[in-house]
Design a protein around this motif. Structure first.
Motif, PDB file in Angstrom:
ATOM      1  N   SER A  37     -11.528  18.483 -53.668  1.00  7.33           N
ATOM      2  CA  SER A  37     -11.260  17.520 -54.735  1.00  7.33           C
ATOM      3  C   SER A  37     -10.289  16.446 -54.228  1.00  7.33           C
ATOM      4  N   PRO A  38     -10.435  15.185 -54.706  1.00  4.54           N
ATOM      5  CA  PRO A  38      -9.568  14.119 -54.218  1.00  4.54           C
ATOM      6  C   PRO A  38      -8.142  14.259 -54.742  1.00  4.54           C
ATOM      7  N   ASN A  39      -7.183  13.797 -53.918  1.00  5.15           N
ATOM      8  CA  ASN A  39      -5.778  13.833 -54.311  1.00  5.15           C
ATOM      9  C   ASN A  39      -5.472  12.637 -55.199  1.00  5.15           C
ATOM     10  N   LEU A  40      -5.213  12.886 -56.460  1.00  8.45           N
ATOM     11  CA  LEU A  40      -5.008  11.794 -57.409  1.00  8.45           C
ATOM     12  C   LEU A  40      -3.725  11.018 -57.139  1.00  8.45           C
ATOM     13  N   ASN A  41      -2.761  11.653 -56.433  1.00  2.00           N
ATOM     14  CA  ASN A  41      -1.489  10.973 -56.227  1.00  2.00           C
ATOM     15  C   ASN A  41      -1.473  10.105 -54.981  1.00  2.00           C
ATOM     16  N   ALA A  42      -2.539  10.143 -54.198  1.00  2.70           N
ATOM     17  CA  ALA A  42      -2.505   9.400 -52.946  1.00  2.70           C
ATOM     18  C   ALA A  42      -2.710   7.915 -53.185  1.00  2.70           C
ATOM     19  N   VAL A  43      -2.343   7.119 -52.188  1.00  6.05           N
ATOM     20  CA  VAL A  43      -2.580   5.685 -52.285  1.00  6.05           C
ATOM     21  C   VAL A  43      -3.569   5.254 -51.216  1.00  6.05           C
ATOM     22  N   THR A  44      -4.249   4.170 -51.463  1.00  6.36           N
ATOM     23  CA  THR A  44      -5.222   3.700 -50.488  1.00  6.36           C
ATOM     24  C   THR A  44      -4.510   2.914 -49.396  1.00  6.36           C
ATOM     25  N   HIS A  45      -5.203   2.659 -48.319  1.00  3.22           N
ATOM     26  CA  HIS A  45      -4.611   2.033 -47.147  1.00  3.22           C
ATOM     27  C   HIS A  45      -4.035   0.650 -47.440  1.00  3.22           C
ATOM     28  N   ASN A  46      -4.692  -0.062 -48.366  1.00  6.28           N
ATOM     29  CA  ASN A  46      -4.270  -1.435 -48.612  1.00  6.28           C
ATOM     30  C   ASN A  46      -3.140  -1.530 -49.627  1.00  6.28           C
ATOM     31  N   GLY A  47      -2.658  -0.397 -50.099  1.00  3.69           N
ATOM     32  CA  GLY A  47      -1.469  -0.455 -50.920  1.00  3.69           C
ATOM     33  C   GLY A  47      -1.693  -0.387 -52.412  1.00  3.69           C
ATOM     34  N   THR A  48      -2.897  -0.158 -52.872  1.00  3.84           N
ATOM     35  CA  THR A  48      -3.099  -0.021 -54.301  1.00  3.84           C
ATOM     36  C   THR A  48      -3.197   1.466 -54.626  1.00  3.84           C
ATOM     37  N   PRO A  49      -2.346   1.948 -55.537  1.00  2.00           N
ATOM     38  CA  PRO A  49      -2.385   3.366 -55.833  1.00  2.00           C
ATOM     39  C   PRO A  49      -3.778   3.779 -56.318  1.00  2.00           C
ATOM     40  N   ALA A  50      -4.317   4.845 -55.733  1.00  7.38           N
ATOM     41  CA  ALA A  50      -5.683   5.231 -56.024  1.00  7.38           C
ATOM     42  C   ALA A  50      -5.878   5.671 -57.458  1.00  7.38           C
ATOM     43  N   ASN A  51      -4.808   6.198 -58.068  1.00  4.87           N
ATOM     44  CA  ASN A  51      -4.986   6.720 -59.423  1.00  4.87           C
ATOM     45  C   ASN A  51      -4.646   5.695 -60.494  1.00  4.87           C
TER      46      ASN A  51
ATOM     47  N   HIS B 228       4.045  -1.486 -45.656  1.00  4.31           N
ATOM     48  CA  HIS B 228       2.805  -1.070 -44.990  1.00  4.31           C
ATOM     49  C   HIS B 228       2.933   0.365 -44.478  1.00  4.31           C
ATOM     50  N   GLU B 229       4.109   0.685 -43.943  1.00 11.55           N
ATOM     51  CA  GLU B 229       4.313   2.050 -43.437  1.00 11.55           C
ATOM     52  C   GLU B 229       4.239   3.057 -44.574  1.00 11.55           C
ATOM     53  N   VAL B 230       4.851   2.723 -45.717  1.00  6.85           N
ATOM     54  CA  VAL B 230       4.831   3.639 -46.873  1.00  6.85           C
ATOM     55  C   VAL B 230       3.382   3.942 -47.257  1.00  6.85           C
ATOM     56  N   PHE B 231       2.564   2.897 -47.340  1.00  5.67           N
ATOM     57  CA  PHE B 231       1.194   3.118 -47.793  1.00  5.67           C
ATOM     58  C   PHE B 231       0.317   3.728 -46.702  1.00  5.67           C
ATOM     59  N   GLU B 232       0.645   3.486 -45.440  1.00  9.91           N
ATOM     60  CA  GLU B 232      -0.119   4.137 -44.361  1.00  9.91           C
ATOM     61  C   GLU B 232       0.131   5.639 -44.374  1.00  9.91           C
ATOM     62  N   VAL B 233       1.403   6.025 -44.590  1.00 11.64           N
ATOM     63  CA  VAL B 233       1.731   7.452 -44.667  1.00 11.64           C
ATOM     64  C   VAL B 233       1.000   8.060 -45.856  1.00 11.64           C
ATOM     65  N   GLY B 234       1.006   7.342 -46.988  1.00  8.44           N
ATOM     66  CA  GLY B 234       0.306   7.825 -48.187  1.00  8.44           C
ATOM     67  C   GLY B 234      -1.169   8.030 -47.910  1.00  8.44           C
ATOM     68  N   ALA B 235      -1.780   7.044 -47.214  1.00  6.20           N
ATOM     69  CA  ALA B 235      -3.215   7.128 -46.924  1.00  6.20           C
ATOM     70  C   ALA B 235      -3.500   8.269 -45.956  1.00  6.20           C
ATOM     71  N   ALA B 236      -2.597   8.461 -44.960  1.00  9.63           N
ATOM     72  CA  ALA B 236      -2.790   9.534 -43.984  1.00  9.63           C
ATOM     73  C   ALA B 236      -2.688  10.887 -44.678  1.00  9.63           C
ATOM     74  N   THR B 237      -1.712  11.021 -45.587  1.00 12.70           N
ATOM     75  CA  THR B 237      -1.553  12.270 -46.339  1.00 12.70           C
ATOM     76  C   THR B 237      -2.818  12.528 -47.147  1.00 12.70           C
ATOM     77  N   HIS B 238      -3.332  11.459 -47.731  1.00 12.33           N
ATOM     78  CA  HIS B 238      -4.534  11.552 -48.544  1.00 12.33           C
ATOM     79  C   HIS B 238      -5.702  12.065 -47.708  1.00 12.33           C
ATOM     80  N   ARG B 239      -5.841  11.501 -46.480  1.00 11.39           N
ATOM     81  CA  ARG B 239      -6.953  11.907 -45.613  1.00 11.39           C
ATOM     82  C   ARG B 239      -6.824  13.376 -45.243  1.00 11.39           C
ATOM     83  N   THR B 240      -5.592  13.808 -44.887  1.00  9.49           N
ATOM     84  CA  THR B 240      -5.369  15.201 -44.501  1.00  9.49           C
ATOM     85  C   THR B 240      -5.732  16.102 -45.668  1.00  9.49           C
ATOM     86  N   PHE B 241      -5.256  15.708 -46.846  1.00 12.47           N
ATOM     87  CA  PHE B 241      -5.489  16.524 -48.035  1.00 12.47           C
ATOM     88  C   PHE B 241      -6.983  16.603 -48.342  1.00 12.47           C
TER      89      PHE B 241
END
Ligand SMILES: Nc1nc2c(ncn2[C@@H]2O[C@H](COP(=O)(O)OP(=O)(O)OP(=O)(O)O)[C@@H](O)[C@H]2O)c(=O)[nH]1
Length: 249
Positions: A233-247, A214-227
């Motif tokens: 343009s959306p960050n293709l490498n980010a992951v969503t909060h629930n843990g499914t990679p967005a791309n 959960h922490e890994v994906f929360e950090v990913g989601a937070a990075t995504h929001r900042t970016f």
């Protein structure tokens, strides 16, 4: 030959449009070939495709090949490997799985996307197709049983939730253990019956593992929001909060 010519045209055009693109080539319907013949065929196709690319000066371009058939789980395994290349957190996930299994006496663990049955990560021991198929079958059993006994008449999304977990003991001293990790992800493990005697330890380690995921994906989601705030343009490498990679969806 026609397929190779088409592959060449597609790859060269795609490369011109985006030189950073990954190329994943699926060789379908290999069930008719013997194991030796499969490897030989893949090598032959790989060689010809590379030669064609070298002829037009694209020898640096890397093609990945997968042998698939609809009569086993090879297509799911191939897609799993493709999807894993799109997950920037993959080394972290593998590391977490390695720590989890080595401290819990587990032989193999897969982190599954429940709906597609693609595994987004596994520990670093080799994957054998039978173990993967066994884990896929377990997901089917869990979803089917949950649907049958669901309180809701329609089984839309109610078959898998926070409480989802299952233990299946096979008659060859193997235990299959499934537990919910996020809304979309599930951990499926294969272990020996004697290791399962320390279920308390496994459950505690799982609790730590789940928290870390959960922490890994929360950090990913937070990075995504900042970016997203910084760039339009959306960050293709980010992951969503629930843990499914967005791309990958
Ligand atoms: N042996 C084998 N047969 C397959 C496999 N996948 C599809 N088929 C069979 O091949 C036949 C044609 O299916 P596809 O090739 O998927 O269909 P398509 O893409 O419209 O056909 P193409 O024009 O040949 O590309 C059907 O009878 C399928 O059952 C496979 O992995 N192994």
């Amino acid at each position: 030959m026609e397929a190779l010519a088409r592959l060449h045209v597609t790859v060269t055009k795609a490369y011109k449009a985006n030189p950073d693109m990954n190329f994943e080539v699926f060789i379908h319907k290999v069930d008719g070939l013997s194991d030796d013949h499969k490897i030989e065929t893949q090598r032959d196709i790989h060689q010809r495709a590379n030669d064609d690319l070298a002829d037009v000066g694209l020898e640096k371009l890397h093609l990945s090949f997968y042998l698939t058939s609809i009569y086993d789980h090879s297509i799911f395994e191939a897609f799993s490997k493709v999807v894993q290349k799109l997950i920037p957190q993959l080394p972290t996930l593998e590391n977490l799985l390695n720590i989890f299994i080595s401290n819990s006496g587990i032989e193999k663990a897969f982190l599954f996307d429940v709906v597609s049955k693609i595994y987004i990560a596994t520990d670093s021991s080799p994957v054998d197709m039978q173990s993967y198929e066994l884990c896929c079958d377990m997901i089917d059993v869990v979803i089917d049983v949950s649907c049958i006994y669901s309180l809701h008449a329609e089984c839309n999304g109610t078959a898998y939730d926070k409480e989802s977990m299952a233990i299946i003991k096979l008659n060859n001293t193997t235990v299959l253990y499934l537990k919910e990790v996020t809304k979309f992800l599930s951990l499926v493990c294969i272990l020996r019956e004697e290791s399962f005697e320390r279920k308390g330890l496994i459950d505690y380690n799982f609790h730590c593992f789940r928290k870390a995921i959960h922490e890994v994906f929360e950090v990913g989601a937070a990075t995504h929001r900042t970016f997203s705030h910084q760039a339009s343009s959306p960050n293709l490498n980010a992951v969503t909060h629930n843990g499914t990679p967005a791309n990958t969806v």
